[in-house]
Design an enzyme around this catalytic site. Structure first.
Site, PDB file in Angstrom:
ATOM      1  N   ASP A  12       3.680   1.262  -3.677  1.00 39.69           N
ATOM      2  CA  ASP A  12       3.402   2.060  -2.481  1.00 39.69           C
ATOM      3  C   ASP A  12       1.903   2.335  -2.334  1.00 39.69           C
ATOM      4  O   ASP A  12       1.191   2.480  -3.328  1.00 39.69           O
ATOM      5  CB  ASP A  12       4.177   3.377  -2.565  1.00 39.69           C
ATOM      6  CG  ASP A  12       4.221   4.104  -1.231  1.00 39.69           C
ATOM      7  OD1 ASP A  12       4.109   3.431  -0.182  1.00 39.69           O
ATOM      8  OD2 ASP A  12       4.351   5.342  -1.231  1.00 39.69           O
ATOM      9  N   ASN A  60      12.340   0.514   6.145  1.00 35.85           N
ATOM     10  CA  ASN A  60      11.038   0.021   6.625  1.00 35.85           C
ATOM     11  C   ASN A  60      11.110  -0.644   8.007  1.00 35.85           C
ATOM     12  O   ASN A  60      10.075  -0.878   8.635  1.00 35.85           O
ATOM     13  CB  ASN A  60      10.380  -0.920   5.609  1.00 35.85           C
ATOM     14  CG  ASN A  60       9.862  -0.212   4.371  1.00 35.85           C
ATOM     15  OD1 ASN A  60       9.899  -0.747   3.259  1.00 35.85           O
ATOM     16  ND2 ASN A  60       9.350   1.002   4.534  1.00 35.85           N
TER      17      ASN A  60
HETATM   18  C1  IPE Z   1       8.950   2.590  -0.426  1.00 31.25           C
HETATM   19  O1  IPE Z   1       7.779   2.948   0.206  1.00 31.25           O
HETATM   20  C2  IPE Z   1       9.327   1.186  -0.041  1.00 31.25           C
HETATM   21  C3  IPE Z   1       8.527   0.117  -0.616  1.00 31.25           C
HETATM   22  C4  IPE Z   1       7.533   0.258  -1.443  1.00 31.25           C
HETATM   23  C5  IPE Z   1       8.919  -1.210  -0.225  1.00 31.25           C
HETATM   24  P1  IPE Z   1       7.763   3.708   1.605  1.00 31.25           P
HETATM   25  O2  IPE Z   1       6.350   3.902   1.951  1.00 31.25           O
HETATM   26  O3  IPE Z   1       8.626   3.003   2.564  1.00 31.25           O
HETATM   27  O4  IPE Z   1       8.448   5.100   1.233  1.00 31.25           O
HETATM   28  P2  IPE Z   1       8.374   6.499   1.980  1.00 31.25           P
HETATM   29  O5  IPE Z   1       8.688   6.248   3.410  1.00 31.25           O
HETATM   30  O6  IPE Z   1       6.991   7.012   1.803  1.00 31.25           O
HETATM   31  O7  IPE Z   1       9.373   7.363   1.273  1.00 31.25           O
HETATM   32  C1  IPE Z   2       3.555  -0.709   0.729  1.00 25.10           C
HETATM   33  O1  IPE Z   2       2.945   0.486   0.969  1.00 25.10           O
HETATM   34  C2  IPE Z   2       5.047  -0.636   0.745  1.00 25.10           C
HETATM   35  C3  IPE Z   2       5.697  -1.414   1.813  1.00 25.10           C
HETATM   36  C4  IPE Z   2       6.654  -0.892   2.529  1.00 25.10           C
HETATM   37  C5  IPE Z   2       5.337  -2.799   2.052  1.00 25.10           C
HETATM   38  P1  IPE Z   2       3.004   1.232   2.372  1.00 25.10           P
HETATM   39  O2  IPE Z   2       2.943   0.268   3.486  1.00 25.10           O
HETATM   40  O3  IPE Z   2       4.155   2.176   2.391  1.00 25.10           O
HETATM   41  O4  IPE Z   2       1.640   2.047   2.297  1.00 25.10           O
HETATM   42  P2  IPE Z   2       1.428   3.576   2.644  1.00 25.10           P
HETATM   43  O5  IPE Z   2       2.377   4.349   1.756  1.00 25.10           O
HETATM   44  O6  IPE Z   2       1.750   3.751   4.079  1.00 25.10           O
HETATM   45  O7  IPE Z   2       0.019   3.818   2.290  1.00 25.10           O
HETATM   46 MG    MG Z   3       4.401   4.088   1.744  1.00 25.24          MG
END
Ligand code: IPE
Ligand code: IPE
Ligand code: MG
Length: 226
Positions: A12, A60
Site C-alpha cells: 500500500d 479497488n
Molecule cells: C489494499 O489497499 C489493497 C491493495 C494493496 C491491493 P487499499 O489502498 O485499497 O486499502 P484501503 O482502501 O486504504 O483500506
Molecule cells: C497500491 O497503493 C495498492 C493498490 C490498490 C494498487 P494505493 O494505490 O492504495 O496507494 P495509496 O494508499 O492511495 O497511497
Molecule cells: Mg491505499
C-alpha cells in the site's frame, strides 16, 4: 533461525508516493511494480516458499476508470516481460481472486503464465487480483453446502483459493495504514502482522530482510502457553 514458509504483503502507498513526488498516482504504481521485483529476489534468497502479493482488491473497482486501466496495463506488460524470467528462475505463479472482471487478454496471459510455471519449485508467487476475503469465504461455504460436505475448519481451508498453501506466518502492510482491507481474513488468524510506515515504493530488500529476521525471535503460542 526460524524462517517463515509464507509471507503475505499488502503493498500500500503507491498513490501517495506518486503525489509526494509531485507526479501522478499512476507514477507511484509504476515505481511500485519495480519494488516487487526486488522483494521477490530477497524472498528467494531467504528461501521463502510462498509470497502472496495483494495487487487489486474487490473494492479497488471504486477507483477512477483511468487508474484501473493503468493498473491493468502495467500488470499486462509486467507479465509479458517477466514470463521468461519466471521460467528461467524456476518461479511458480499462481493467481487468487476472480479474474472474470478483467479484460480477456490479461486473463489469458495470466492463465498461460500459471500453466507454464506450474511445475516450478523455487518459490510460489501468489498474486491476489480482484481478491476479497469475504467473497472467498462466502463462495467456499456455498460450495460446501451445495455438495453436502460438512462445514468444518479443514474443509473450509481446503476449498479456499489458498488450498494446499500453508497460512502465512508473516503479513506486512506498508503505507502507514493499520488495517487488513479484506485480505486473507481466514488465513491470517494466527499470523504475525508488521505494519510499516514507509510507502510501498520506498520499501527495500533490507526492510523486508529485517522483518524476516525479527520473526525468528517471535514466540508463537497459538493459544497455548510456551
Ligand atoms: C489494499 O489497499 C489493497 C491493495 C494493496 C491491493 P487499499 O489502498 O485499497 O486499502 P484501503 O482502501 O486504504 O483500506
Ligand atoms: C497500491 O497503493 C495498492 C493498490 C490498490 C494498487 P494505493 O494505490 O492504495 O496507494 P495509496 O494508499 O492511495 O497511497
Ligand atoms: Mg491505499
Amino acid at each position: 533461525m526460524i524462517l517463515p514458509k509464507h509471507v503475505a504483503i499488502i503493498m500500500d502507498g503507491n498513490g501517495r508516493w506518486g503525489i509526494q513526488k509531485k507526479k501522478s498516482r499512476n507514477y507511484g504504481h509504476s515505481k511500485g511494480i519495480k519494488v516487487v521485483e526486488n522483494i521477490i529476489e530477497e524472498a528467494v534468497s531467504k528461501k521463502i516458499k510462498y509470497l502472496t502479493l495483494f495487487t487489486f482488491s474487490t473494492e479497488n473497482w471504486k477507483r477512477p476508470k483511468s487508474e484501473i486501466r493503468f493498473l491493468i496495463s502495467i500488470l499486462e506488460k509486467y507479465i509479458q516481460k517477466e514470463l521468461n524470467n519466471l521460467i528461467k528462475k524456476k518461479i511458480k505463479l499462481k493467481i487468487i481472486g476472480n479474474l472474470d472482471k478483467f479484460p480477456k487478454s490479461l486473463k489469458l496471459k495470466l492463465r498461460n503464465a500459471e500453466k507454464l510455471t506450474r511445475l516450478n519449485k523455487k518459490i510460489q508467487i501468489i498474486i491476489a487480483l480482484n481478491y476479497g476475503s469475504k467473497e472467498e469465504i462466502i463462495n467456499t461455504v456455498k460450495k460446501l453446502n451445495n455438495s453436502s460436505i460438512s462445514i468444518n475448519e479443514k474443509n473450509i481451508s481446503d476449498n479456499l483459493y489458498t488450498k494446499n498453501i500453508p497460512d502465512p506466518e508473516i503479513l506486512i502492510r506498508t503505507g502507514n495504514r493499520n488495517r487488513l482491507s479484506n485480505f486473507l481474513l481466514w488465513q491470517l488468524s494466527y499470523t504475525e502482522i508488521y505494519f510499516v510506515s514507509k510507502l510501498w515504493p520506498d520499501f527495500t530488500r533490507k526492510d523486508f530482510s529485517k522483518i524476516i529476521n525479527n520473526f525468528s525471535k517471535v514466540k508463537r503460542n497459538f493459544g497455548g502457553i510456551k
